[in-house]
Structure formats: C-alpha cells, structure tokens
Design an enzyme around this catalytic site. Structure first.
Site, mmCIF file in Angstrom:
data_model
loop_
_atom_site.group_PDB
_atom_site.id
_atom_site.type_symbol
_atom_site.label_atom_id
_atom_site.label_comp_id
_atom_site.label_asym_id
_atom_site.label_seq_id
_atom_site.Cartn_x
_atom_site.Cartn_y
_atom_site.Cartn_z
ATOM 1 N N ASP A 198 39.415 40.602 36.576
ATOM 2 C CA ASP A 198 40.318 41.752 36.685
ATOM 3 C C ASP A 198 41.515 41.671 35.744
ATOM 4 O O ASP A 198 42.353 42.574 35.734
ATOM 5 C CB ASP A 198 40.787 41.947 38.130
ATOM 6 C CG ASP A 198 41.339 40.690 38.768
ATOM 7 O OD1 ASP A 198 40.991 39.588 38.323
ATOM 8 O OD2 ASP A 198 42.113 40.801 39.743
ATOM 9 N N HIS A 199 41.573 40.621 34.926
ATOM 10 C CA HIS A 199 42.655 40.507 33.936
ATOM 11 C C HIS A 199 42.119 40.179 32.535
ATOM 12 O O HIS A 199 42.652 40.649 31.539
ATOM 13 C CB HIS A 199 43.669 39.459 34.386
ATOM 14 C CG HIS A 199 44.183 39.700 35.765
ATOM 15 N ND1 HIS A 199 45.048 40.732 36.058
ATOM 16 C CD2 HIS A 199 43.912 39.086 36.950
ATOM 17 C CE1 HIS A 199 45.301 40.738 37.365
ATOM 18 N NE2 HIS A 199 44.614 39.763 37.921
ATOM 19 N N TYR A 251 41.115 30.934 49.380
ATOM 20 C CA TYR A 251 40.852 29.615 48.812
ATOM 21 C C TYR A 251 40.815 28.544 49.905
ATOM 22 O O TYR A 251 41.538 28.634 50.905
ATOM 23 C CB TYR A 251 41.944 29.215 47.815
ATOM 24 C CG TYR A 251 42.010 30.030 46.542
ATOM 25 C CD1 TYR A 251 41.128 31.072 46.282
ATOM 26 C CD2 TYR A 251 42.985 29.747 45.582
ATOM 27 C CE1 TYR A 251 41.219 31.806 45.117
ATOM 28 C CE2 TYR A 251 43.077 30.469 44.419
ATOM 29 C CZ TYR A 251 42.196 31.501 44.171
ATOM 30 O OH TYR A 251 42.280 32.225 43.022
ATOM 31 N N HIS A 256 49.516 41.943 38.869
ATOM 32 C CA HIS A 256 49.426 43.014 39.864
ATOM 33 C C HIS A 256 50.851 43.524 40.062
ATOM 34 O O HIS A 256 51.695 42.820 40.631
ATOM 35 C CB HIS A 256 48.835 42.488 41.177
ATOM 36 C CG HIS A 256 47.410 42.052 41.046
ATOM 37 N ND1 HIS A 256 46.347 42.927 41.157
ATOM 38 C CD2 HIS A 256 46.870 40.836 40.789
ATOM 39 C CE1 HIS A 256 45.215 42.271 40.994
ATOM 40 N NE2 HIS A 256 45.501 41.000 40.763
ATOM 41 N N HIS A 311 46.753 29.544 41.223
ATOM 42 C CA HIS A 311 45.811 30.666 41.362
ATOM 43 C C HIS A 311 44.536 30.364 40.574
ATOM 44 O O HIS A 311 43.425 30.642 41.028
ATOM 45 C CB HIS A 311 46.463 31.953 40.873
ATOM 46 C CG HIS A 311 45.659 33.179 41.157
ATOM 47 N ND1 HIS A 311 45.572 33.736 42.411
ATOM 48 C CD2 HIS A 311 44.886 33.953 40.353
ATOM 49 C CE1 HIS A 311 44.780 34.793 42.370
ATOM 50 N NE2 HIS A 311 44.344 34.944 41.132
ATOM 51 N N HIS A 316 45.570 34.758 33.585
ATOM 52 C CA HIS A 316 44.505 33.844 33.997
ATOM 53 C C HIS A 316 43.148 34.468 33.702
ATOM 54 O O HIS A 316 43.051 35.667 33.407
ATOM 55 C CB HIS A 316 44.650 33.447 35.465
ATOM 56 C CG HIS A 316 44.399 34.552 36.442
ATOM 57 N ND1 HIS A 316 45.392 35.400 36.889
ATOM 58 C CD2 HIS A 316 43.272 34.956 37.090
ATOM 59 C CE1 HIS A 316 44.897 36.263 37.758
ATOM 60 N NE2 HIS A 316 43.607 36.019 37.887
ATOM 61 N N HIS A 360 40.364 35.484 35.217
ATOM 62 C CA HIS A 360 39.511 36.204 36.156
ATOM 63 C C HIS A 360 39.160 37.571 35.581
ATOM 64 O O HIS A 360 39.870 38.112 34.729
ATOM 65 C CB HIS A 360 40.203 36.373 37.510
ATOM 66 C CG HIS A 360 40.165 35.137 38.361
ATOM 67 N ND1 HIS A 360 40.997 34.945 39.446
ATOM 68 C CD2 HIS A 360 39.374 34.033 38.292
ATOM 69 C CE1 HIS A 360 40.728 33.779 40.000
ATOM 70 N NE2 HIS A 360 39.756 33.204 39.318
#
Length: 291
Positions: free
Chosen positions: A110-111, A213, A247, A182, A106, A108
């Site tokens: 951190d990825h 969320y 993760h 997500h 996805h 975001h």
C-alpha cells in the site's frame, strides 16, 4: 461379463470420489489484497509546503518534492496508482524524466506498490536501505507477518543508505532515519521547507503500528519489541515542525480539495500514542498466552 466388471469399477470409483469429496473440502479461492475505497480514491495535487506536494490518494500519502534540478517521489500508494501519480506529476509541470529519485517509508504494497512502474517510466533512481531493498526485490513476498498476502511488482534498489545518511537534489537535502518496527526496514525522512513564509522542519515518519503482529517470541523477528521501543525514542528526537505520515490520519491530515491538518500532531505525540497502543497489544497477548 466385461460389462458387469466395467459397471463394478465405475460404481467403485464413484464411491471413492464421493468419499473423498466428503473428507476433503474444496481449496479456498485466492483473494487479492483489498483495501478501503479511500486508499484508492485519487485526489488532485495538494500543496503541503513550498516544495512539498501530496499527489497520492485520499488516505495514502505520496509526496512529490520539487527542486530546480528535478523532483523526488516518496511513496506511491497501491500498485494501481502509477498512472494517477504520473498524471499528477504532469499537472505540476514534472515530466517523467524530471523525476530523479524515488524514496519510500516501508516496503508494503500500500506504499511501495507502484514504485516499479514509476521507476520504469521515469528512469528515476530508487533509494532504500538493505532491509527494505530485500523485500522490494521480492515484491513483498515472504513478508515476516503477512507471508505472500500483499505482493506487488518487484523492484530493485539503485542505492542503499545507512542510518543518518543524506540524499541531496538541488537545494534540497533529506536525511534518512532508520525506525524499525512496522517493518525491519522502516524509514523516516526529514528535510527543510517553507510554509506560510516560515522555514519548517518537515518529518515524514513511517507507520508505528503493529497490525495483528506477534510481538512475543516472534521467531522471524525476535527483537521486534526492542526495535519499537528504540524507534519511539528516535521519532521523539526528530526535527519536527510539520509531521506527515504514510496514512495521513495518523498525523491529523485530511486530503480532499486541500491538504488540511485538522489537528497538529507532534512527533512526540505520535510516538507516545503508538507506544501506548503497543503496550496494550502486548498486555493482551500476554493475557492470552497465560490463559
């Protein structure tokens, strides 16, 4: 007379400034997106299966899939991980121009954080879907849940996929599965590899969490709960001998000197656990709304 007027103006302005200072507090400092140290802790290349390697950090997965016709990168971790990824690719004999495709879970920070830098250095084609491509192009800005809080260098997708479409490089074929929740553009990828001398169905499945969320009456994502429910069913039905997640702890993995799955987590168990947590989150939100 002029001196008296000047003094009066000075005193008056000083009083106004003091009054405003009391009424208006200073604006807050801007803060960068900060993450746990383990998300930023580099690790050496770790072999997961014959053609599948973890080249990211201790607690963020970045997969390198090696084929006879080049390599594929899935996810990259935080924006500052670009040089580390390229160094680990080099250790595995993958030159920058050997990387042919970039995929993701996805969009975001951190990825997808270093994907722009990796694409620029390698010339690899970025493969996405329409929902994620829009967020990637904005560098994570105007996110449904986080606003502009987790931005990163923007990047343009080169190819947009439909649900169930396949991506092939050499003898390796990956299938894209849309699993919104997500993020609206979340993806799972499945492919075949060999591990321990046996053919295994590998599933790299995006996060299924809803961290902070708004689930009820979300004006920006009205059908978010419906999407999660549908996604849980999709994940349960994936070919899934070996589960990997962005993760690693979510699928029982520990990245250190080796890539070790401390406990085997099936796709069904992964979805069941996520659904239970979502139900708890919904119950808490309904309770607060009622109170």
């Amino acid at each position: 007379m002029i001196e008296k007027i000047t003094l009066l103006i000075t005193v008056t302005l000083s009083g106004l400034v003091s009054a405003q200072a009391r009424e208006y507090a200073p604006l807050p400092q801007l803060q960068a997106y900060q993450v746990p140290e383990a998300w930023r802790q580099p690790v050496a290349p770790l072999q997961v299966a014959d053609h599948t390697w973890q080249i990211g950090t201790a607690e963020l997965t970045a997969l390198l899939l090696k084929t006879g016709d080049g390599a594929i990168l899935i996810d990259g971790g935080m924006p500052q991980a670009a040089d580390h990824l390229l160094a680990n690719m080099k250790k595995l004999g993958v030159a920058p121009d050997d990387l042919k495709l970039i995929l993701h879970s996805h969009a975001h920070s951190d990825h997808a954080g270093p994907l722009a830098a990796i694409r620029r250095v390698t010339g690899a084609r970025l493969v996405s879907n329409a929902e994620s491509a829009a967020l990637l192009a904005r560098g994570g800005a105007d996110d449904i849940h986080f606003g502009d809080g987790i931005v990163y260098p923007p990047v343009q997708a080169d190819r947009l996929l439909q649900d169930g479409e396949e991506v092939t490089l050499g003898a390796l074929t990956l299938k894209a599965h849309f699993i919104p929740g997500h993020t609206p553009g979340s993806l799972a990828w499945t492919w075949r590899d060999r591990r321990g001398g046996k053919t295994v169905e590998v599933a790299y499945v995006d996060s299924l969490t809803a961290p902070g969320y708004q689930l009820l009456d979300n004006p920006h994502y009205p059908h978010i709960v419906d999407d999660y429910r549908s996604t849980f069913e999709t994940v349960r039905g994936l070919p899934c001998d070996l589960l990997l997640t962005p993760h690693p702890g979510a699928s029982g993995w520990k990245y250190g000197e080796e890539a070790v799955q401390r406990e085997s987590v099936s796709c069904t168990a992964y979805a069941d656990s996520a659904e239970k947590k979502l139900d708890g989150q919904l119950a808490e939100e309904r309770s607060k709304k009622a109170g």
